[in-house]
Scaffold this active site. Structure first.
Site, PDB file in Angstrom:
ATOM      1  N   GLU A   1      -1.595  -5.662   8.216  1.00  0.00           N
ATOM      2  CA  GLU A   1      -0.878  -5.004   9.311  1.00  0.00           C
ATOM      3  C   GLU A   1      -1.597  -5.211  10.639  1.00  0.00           C
ATOM      4  O   GLU A   1      -2.813  -5.054  10.724  1.00  0.00           O
ATOM      5  CB  GLU A   1      -0.776  -3.495   9.040  1.00  0.00           C
ATOM      6  CG  GLU A   1       0.179  -3.150   7.924  1.00  0.00           C
ATOM      7  CD  GLU A   1       0.397  -1.644   7.757  1.00  0.00           C
ATOM      8  OE1 GLU A   1       0.015  -0.862   8.648  1.00  0.00           O
ATOM      9  OE2 GLU A   1       0.949  -1.265   6.714  1.00  0.00           O
TER      10      GLU A   1
ATOM     11  N   ASP B   1      -1.141  -6.019  -0.558  1.00  0.00           N
ATOM     12  CA  ASP B   1      -1.472  -5.456   0.763  1.00  0.00           C
ATOM     13  C   ASP B   1      -2.969  -5.244   0.926  1.00  0.00           C
ATOM     14  O   ASP B   1      -3.633  -4.712   0.030  1.00  0.00           O
ATOM     15  CB  ASP B   1      -0.796  -4.088   0.913  1.00  0.00           C
ATOM     16  CG  ASP B   1       0.354  -4.111   1.896  1.00  0.00           C
ATOM     17  OD1 ASP B   1       0.450  -5.061   2.698  1.00  0.00           O
ATOM     18  OD2 ASP B   1       1.157  -3.168   1.855  1.00  0.00           O
TER      19      ASP B   1
ATOM     20  N   LYS C   1      -1.230  -9.322   2.577  1.00  0.00           N
ATOM     21  CA  LYS C   1      -0.478  -8.930   3.784  1.00  0.00           C
ATOM     22  C   LYS C   1      -1.384  -8.028   4.626  1.00  0.00           C
ATOM     23  O   LYS C   1      -2.046  -7.144   4.079  1.00  0.00           O
ATOM     24  CB  LYS C   1       0.823  -8.208   3.429  1.00  0.00           C
ATOM     25  CG  LYS C   1       1.587  -7.718   4.676  1.00  0.00           C
ATOM     26  CD  LYS C   1       3.023  -7.330   4.357  1.00  0.00           C
ATOM     27  CE  LYS C   1       3.169  -6.006   3.651  1.00  0.00           C
ATOM     28  NZ  LYS C   1       2.656  -4.845   4.417  1.00  0.00           N
TER      29      LYS C   1
ATOM     30  N   GLU D   1       8.866  -4.413  10.667  1.00  0.00           N
ATOM     31  CA  GLU D   1       9.325  -3.117  10.148  1.00  0.00           C
ATOM     32  C   GLU D   1       9.846  -2.228  11.281  1.00  0.00           C
ATOM     33  O   GLU D   1       9.155  -2.016  12.293  1.00  0.00           O
ATOM     34  CB  GLU D   1       8.163  -2.429   9.410  1.00  0.00           C
ATOM     35  CG  GLU D   1       8.558  -1.059   8.846  1.00  0.00           C
ATOM     36  CD  GLU D   1       7.603  -0.511   7.802  1.00  0.00           C
ATOM     37  OE1 GLU D   1       6.673  -1.233   7.378  1.00  0.00           O
ATOM     38  OE2 GLU D   1       7.800   0.648   7.388  1.00  0.00           O
TER      39      GLU D   1
ATOM     40  N   ASP E   1       0.836  -1.207   0.000  1.00  0.00           N
ATOM     41  CA  ASP E   1       0.000   0.000   0.000  1.00  0.00           C
ATOM     42  C   ASP E   1       0.867   1.252   0.000  1.00  0.00           C
ATOM     43  O   ASP E   1       0.356   2.371  -0.103  1.00  0.00           O
ATOM     44  CB  ASP E   1      -1.001  -0.013   1.171  1.00  0.00           C
ATOM     45  CG  ASP E   1      -0.321  -0.050   2.527  1.00  0.00           C
ATOM     46  OD1 ASP E   1       0.912  -0.218   2.579  1.00  0.00           O
ATOM     47  OD2 ASP E   1      -1.034   0.093   3.540  1.00  0.00           O
ATOM     48  N   SER E   2       2.196   1.062   0.068  1.00  0.00           N
ATOM     49  CA  SER E   2       3.136   2.168  -0.161  1.00  0.00           C
ATOM     50  C   SER E   2       2.929   2.746  -1.552  1.00  0.00           C
ATOM     51  O   SER E   2       3.427   3.835  -1.851  1.00  0.00           O
ATOM     52  CB  SER E   2       4.581   1.683   0.006  1.00  0.00           C
ATOM     53  OG  SER E   2       4.807   0.515  -0.759  1.00  0.00           O
TER      54      SER E   2
HETATM   55  O1  KIV Z   1       3.577  -1.178   1.660  1.00  0.00           O
HETATM   56  C1  KIV Z   1       4.763  -1.544   1.714  1.00  0.00           C
HETATM   57  O2  KIV Z   1       5.587  -1.225   0.847  1.00  0.00           O
HETATM   58  C2  KIV Z   1       5.172  -2.380   2.830  1.00  0.00           C
HETATM   59  C3  KIV Z   1       6.633  -2.657   2.981  1.00  0.00           C
HETATM   60  C4  KIV Z   1       7.320  -1.473   3.520  1.00  0.00           C
HETATM   61  C5  KIV Z   1       6.890  -3.861   3.804  1.00  0.00           C
HETATM   62  O3  KIV Z   1       4.367  -2.794   3.595  1.00  0.00           O
END
Ligand code: KIV
Length: 262
Positions: A113, A82, A111, A180, A43-44
């Protein structure tokens, strides 16, 4: 093609895991020719590609759009997508709807969080046949609760709490865990005390693998220089030089030549 089963094998053998983020099919094609084990459509993307100050703007639809693009460029890679901000904290129906969007776009895992309060949801997603990667330590979706992008688990009590959370991630059925921005010795303590592999970012050398954001690794993001990023290319300089050469060639009439024309 790699599968979740490989992650367990890699940890067992002590074989380090490489993961890199990716958001588009052009870079995915290059990544697919590399030895990198796993691609994360993080989600970055909200920050790296869409220019937001944090990841909160990402939605399941946005994630699915970018997962689909990456899958087209990297048909053989193991892709994790994500789950974005709050996507797993509402009703189970809404959660499974978001998971379905990301998986149907081409991910092989999602993924998620955090774990506190989400254990049954994580277990339900896993029991529904969807591999889940956990993410603890600095969880950027909780940036406002954490008071900013800060190193986490910096004292013994916080390290014990992180291990308890990591065990909860494992017990929920997750196949791997991103750690992280935690101190190296804390990352080692967690890695040594759970069975699933850990993948670190800003977590030192003792995790089972490492993940970096592609644009950081390629030196494309000149404003972001945290200690944990290694720049493998001075991408911003190289791209700018290429653009300046193009600009000069256009203005001097050196581009295009007859060979480059119909
Ligand atoms: O969204 C992302 O890029 C991440 C990484 C920093 C692990 O979750």
């Amino acid at each position: 093609m790699k599968s979740v089963l490989d992650f367990a094998k890699w940890k067992e053998r002590g074989q380090r895991i490489s993961m890199v983020t990716c958001y588009d099919s052009t870079f995915a094609k290059i990544l697919s020719a590399s030895g990198v084990d796993c691609v994360l459509v993080g989600d970055s993307v909200a920050m790296t590609i869409h220019g937001h100050a944090d990841t909160l703007a990402a939605t399941p639809d946005l994630m699915a759009l970018h997962v689909a693009a990456v899958r087209k460029g990297a048909p053989e890679k193991f892709i994790v997508g994500d789950m974005p901000f709050l996507a797993h904290r509402g009703s189970l129906d809404a959660t499974l709807g978001a998971v379905a969007k990301i998986m149907q776009a081409g991910a092989q895992a999602v993924k998620i969080e955090g774990v506190k309060g989400s254990e049954p949801t994580l277990a339900h997603i896993v029991d529904s046949g969807v591999p889940v990667m956990g993410h603890l330590g600095l969880t950027p979706q909780s940036l406002h609760a954490l008071g900013g992008f800060k190193v986490q688990a910096t004292d013994e009590r916080a390290a014990e709490w992180l291990l308890a959370q990591a065990r909860a991630v494992e017990h929920s059925g997750c196949f791997a865990l991103v750690l992280e921005c935690v101190p190296s010795d804390v990352a080692r303590f967690v890695t040594d005390n759970i069975r699933i592999p850990t993948i670190g970012i800003g977590a030192g050398p003792h995790t089972s693998g490492q993940v970096l954001v592609l644009q950081d690794l390629l030196g494309l993001n000149t404003d972001f220089k945290p200690k944990f990023v290694r720049k493998y290319l001075d991408g911003a300089t190289l791209v700018k030089e290429a653009l300046d050469r193009f600009d000069k060639d256009v203005k001097t009439g050196e581009f295009p030549t007859p060979k480059e024309s119909f």
